[in-house]
Design an enzyme around this catalytic site. Structure first.
Site, PDB file in Angstrom:
ATOM      1  N   CYS A   1       0.828   5.433  -6.268  1.00 19.26           N
ATOM      2  CA  CYS A   1       1.794   5.013  -7.166  1.00 19.26           C
ATOM      3  C   CYS A   1       2.933   4.182  -6.613  1.00 19.26           C
ATOM      4  CB  CYS A   1       2.542   5.993  -7.940  1.00 19.26           C
ATOM      5  SG  CYS A   1       1.149   7.241  -8.989  1.00 19.26           S
TER       6      CYS A   1
ATOM      7  N   CYS B   1       3.352  10.651  -5.873  1.00 17.07           N
ATOM      8  CA  CYS B   1       2.231   9.970  -5.390  1.00 17.07           C
ATOM      9  C   CYS B   1       2.198   8.620  -4.678  1.00 17.07           C
ATOM     10  CB  CYS B   1       1.451   9.812  -6.924  1.00 17.07           C
ATOM     11  SG  CYS B   1       0.248   8.375  -6.892  1.00 17.07           S
TER      12      CYS B   1
END
Length: 811
Positions: free
Chosen positions: A492, A489
């Site tokens: 992230c 991600c």
């Protein structure tokens, strides 16, 4: 790669179906959820060139279709909006709106959009990529551009050719300021193209010269310390002893070798050109000294170095130059091209990373910070695939971080200790096997060196299922801020450096990360459905963070939880403080449910609003999902969440004025605060002709005036912000508003030619005239406050005099 015609038709058919049955933004653009901003931009461009209304004039729905994909791109290119969408879907975007209503011509997307996205020598830097690059310690020359800027397009061919020649010697980058406004503003870039040279531990240097390849090259060579030493008999001993203790790469020219340069500085003959030697020095910076010897004028020096028989570029191992011993491995490079020499050096001559056993690693990491490459495939070493990684030991030497590689022959040991089943890079803090962090970014020297340096000094722990066994984390005496993430991600990965930064400031909070791809049961336990999701565990209370994913936002969130900026009500406290409020007390209350997505999305704005209203309007909240509060919410007639109500000030003790409900879609902090303030008693005066004499303000005290017109939309939006600011200067600065439609002569004499205009009038003595009036262009309450505080500082003694005199007069 061009899509086959049939596939493109099928794709657009699927795209049309998503509009009918609910759309997944990533599927619409044809990218995965872990797509980078560059991948998203390229995917959008491909669709834009196919679906643009200019290319589909016979399709009546072409405009609406394009608005949709344009709106999707606007969301996914914005880190905060993308996180809201990932977490709450389209519901989380309601307060912002998806946008996309305005789009550009077909030619714009074809010719101007994403200028450098496909260029191999220019690195497109977006957000966190830019931060990692500039903090890496390497030299970057960055082109900040805008797709709509004609000069940027004029520069592009030169910048590409320039990058092709210097790529490797220094890093050449480009930042699209249309997609990265925050990054460009942070660097003070407001005009395009802006070319900034970013040097280690130095302020950026802005290039102001002619944008030709020759002048760009000259500028770089003037500012970048590319050290090519011209060696001869008279200076050889001094130069070798004064340079770093590194191998030498030396070009031997002259003598029997004939060579010269063409008009572009390229090689003709058996010697590298001056430009090539400079590129070599840049590429080999920190790993080898680079020199040059003319064998025609220093023949003995060439003989001592065993390089008199053949001109070219030679490698001399550590301590072997200028007089190599019999067993020293002297190497003649097979090319005179700088990048080919560099590749040969890294592949054949640069020492490999030190390999250690598991036993030796355990001893090493108990006392020494270490960056470790764990390998499961022992037949294909990571530093053979990526030879640049061999530079890491030298780059991290100053940070006292060792670099090693470890073979995971005992796969069970690697899994039991670190929960890894494939190649991974870990940083150990130097306190043992349990204190480590796993790298989830790219395998580049820039990213890895920055990661190692930050991680060693950060207080971020890598958590596993055992940390959550029997609620051990909840029962910890110290609060934990935990990031639940997935390595694929992009948001992230962008959050992790911010988490490290926050951990160094909040010493009373522990920080940890949980990889949900490795510990899915832990993430399921806490109902983690999108990444990243961050939570504060404070004993039995778990609070999800929904603010901006940067260190400042995290710090503010934790501090707000420790010292809440607003009150949480139960039925008794609500009745006592809100329904029985005293005269002059105004409350704004949020009725919400903790499971409600829009309620969670609004929380950061609500906390910010509470701080803005501190001392002016009291702020509270009722969680209707708590069983003890459910009857209170029913009694109050709350049927949907969030519902924001204002309970205005009572004029008499026994009066009970009706509450007001906030119905605006805009749930930003300033909008809600402005709405609340309009219902309060404030001291902002409506100015009249009696307050002025020939355009001069009569009152001698300090004033801040807002000149406005009632038909002006921005004026109406600014009005509550102006009132809010006035509460910060009670007793020090008077605030007033001038209606320029009603009193045009006052505004004309004050030099007002745009609305709203804000002007500061400094205080004066009774026999003085004002010497200057300060104009304020900002409409942000915090910025206005900062400016006015600076304006009144020289007059504080006068303001105190007038304030005390006013109190005496009132007595």
């Amino acid at each position: 790669m061009k899509l086959p015609k049939l596939n493109l038709v099928v794709f657009i058919f699927i795209l049309q179906l998503t509009y009918c049955f609910g759309e997944d933004y990533y599927q619409v653009l044809g990218v995965s959820k872990d797509a980078s901003l560059k991948q998203i931009r390229k995917a959008f461009k491909k669709l834009a060139l196919t679906m643009h209304p200019d290319k589909n004039v016979n399709d009546p729905e072409a405009h609406n279709k394009f608005i949709k994909i344009n709106g999707i791109y606007e969301v996914l290119k914005d880190e905060d909006l993308r996180k809201k969408y990932d977490k709450f879907g389209e519901e989380g975007l309601k307060e912002n709106g998806r946008g996309g209503g305005r789009y550009e011509s077909y030619n714009y997307y074809r010719d101007e959009f994403g200028i450098y996205d496909d260029d191999p020598d220019v690195v497109t830097l977006d957000g966190s990529d830019f931060d990692a690059a500039v903090k890496s310690g390497e030299t970057w020359f960055v082109n900040f551009y805008s797709p709509r800027c004609s000069h940027c397009h004029d520069l592009a061919p030169t910048w590409r050719k320039f990058a092709e020649e210097l790529s490797g010697a220094i890093n050449i980058g480009a930042v699209n300021c249309h997609d990265n406004r925050w990054t460009c503003n942070q660097k003070g870039v407001h005009s395009f193209p802006s070319l900034l040279l970013l040097l280690k531990n130095n302020r950026p240097i802005k290039y102001m010269g002619d944008r030709s390849k020759k002048d760009l090259m000259k500028f770089v060579l003037e500012h970048v310390n590319i050290d090519v030493v011209d060696l001869w008999d008279g200076n050889i001993a001094e130069e070798v002893s004064s340079h770093p203790k590194l191998p030498w790469v030396v070009s031997f020219c002259g003598g029997d070798a004939e060579s010269h340069e063409d008009e572009d500085g390229e090689i003709i003959g058996d010697c590298p050109s001056r430009n090539t030697r400079m590129k070599m020095a840049g590429l080999l910076k920190d790993i080898a000294n680079v020199g040059s010897i003319d064998c025609g004028t220093s023949p003995e020096l060439c003989m001592r170095a065993n390089a008199s028989k053949k001109a070219g570029v030679y490698y001399f191992p550590l301590d072997s130059f200028p007089e190599p011993k019999k067993n020293d491995r002297i190497h003649l490079f097979s090319s005179l091209d700088a990048r080919e020499i560099y590749s040969e050096f890294m592949l054949e001559l640069m020492p490999s990373l030190t390999k250690v056993t598991v036993t030796k690693l355990e001893k090493l990491i108990s006392r020494q910070a270490t960056l470790a490459f764990f390998q499961f495939d022992t037949t294909n070493d990571v530093d053979v695939k990526e030879t640049n990684l061999k530079k890491l030991p030298q780059l991290l030497k100053d940070h006292n971080i060792d670099v090693v590689k470890v073979y995971c022959n005992n796969t069970q040991w690697c899994f039991d200790n670190f929960h890894i089943t494939q190649d991974a890079v870990l940083v150990f803090k130097g306190t043992g096997i349990d204190e480590y962090e796993i790298h989830h970014g790219k395998l580049t020297t820039a990213e890895l060196s920055l990661f190692a340096h930050e991680s060693v000094h950060a207080r971020v722990a890598t958590l596993n299922a055992q940390h959550f066994h029997e609620n051990s984390l909840k029962e910890s005496n110290q609060p934990w801020f935990v990031d639940f993430f997935a390595p694929w991600c992009p948001p992230c990965r962008a959050l992790l450096p911010e988490l490290r930064k926050a951990s160094t400031s909040l010493l009373n909070i522990k920080f940890g990360t949980v990889d949900c791809t490795s510990f899915s049961s832990v993430c399921e336990k806490f109902k983690i459905h999108s990444y990243p999701t961050t939570m504060l565990f404070n004993q039995s209370v778990v609070t999800e963070y929904n603010g901006q994913h940067n260190s400042h936002g995290i710090l503010e969130f934790v501090q707000d939880l420790i010292n809440p900026p607003y009150e949480h009500f139960n039925p008794e406290s609500f009745k006592d403080k809100v329904l029985r409020r005293g005269v002059g007390v105004t409350w704004i209350v949020d009725f919400y449910a903790k499971w409600c997505g829009p309620c969670k999305a609004m929380l950061p704005a609500w906390r910010h609003m509470a701080k803005l209203l501190d001392g002016v309007v009291k702020v509270g909240a009722v969680d209707c999902a708590i069983p003890t509060n459910s009857q209170l919410c029913k009694t109050q007639g709350v049927n949907a969440y969030p519902e924001i109500r204002l309970f205005p000030s009572k004029k008499k003790p026994r009066s009970n004025p009706l509450y007001k409900v906030y119905t605006d879609w805009n749930r930003q902090a300033l909008a809600m605060a402005g709405w609340a303030i309009e219902s309060t008693n404030h001291d902002v005066k409506d100015m009249t002709m009696e307050d002025f004499d020939r355009g001069q303000l009569i009152d001698k005290q300090a004033w801040l005036l807002d000149f406005y017109a009632p038909w002006c939309g921005p004026c109406m939006a600014f009005s509550p912000k102006f009132i809010l600011t006035s509460f910060r200067f009670v007793g020090r600065v008077k605030f007033g508003k001038v209606n320029c439609q009603q009193y045009p002569s006052i505004c004309s004499q004050a030099g007002v030619n745009a609305y709203p205009s804000v002007k500061f009038y400094h205080p004066i003595k009774s026999d003085e005239k004002r010497s200057s009036i300060k104009s304020i262009t900002s409409q942000d309450p915090d910025e206005i406050t900062q400016l006015v505080e600076g304006f009144i500082q020289p007059y504080n003694h006068l303001i105190k005099q007038k304030s005390s005199q006013k109190k005496k007069d009132e007595l």
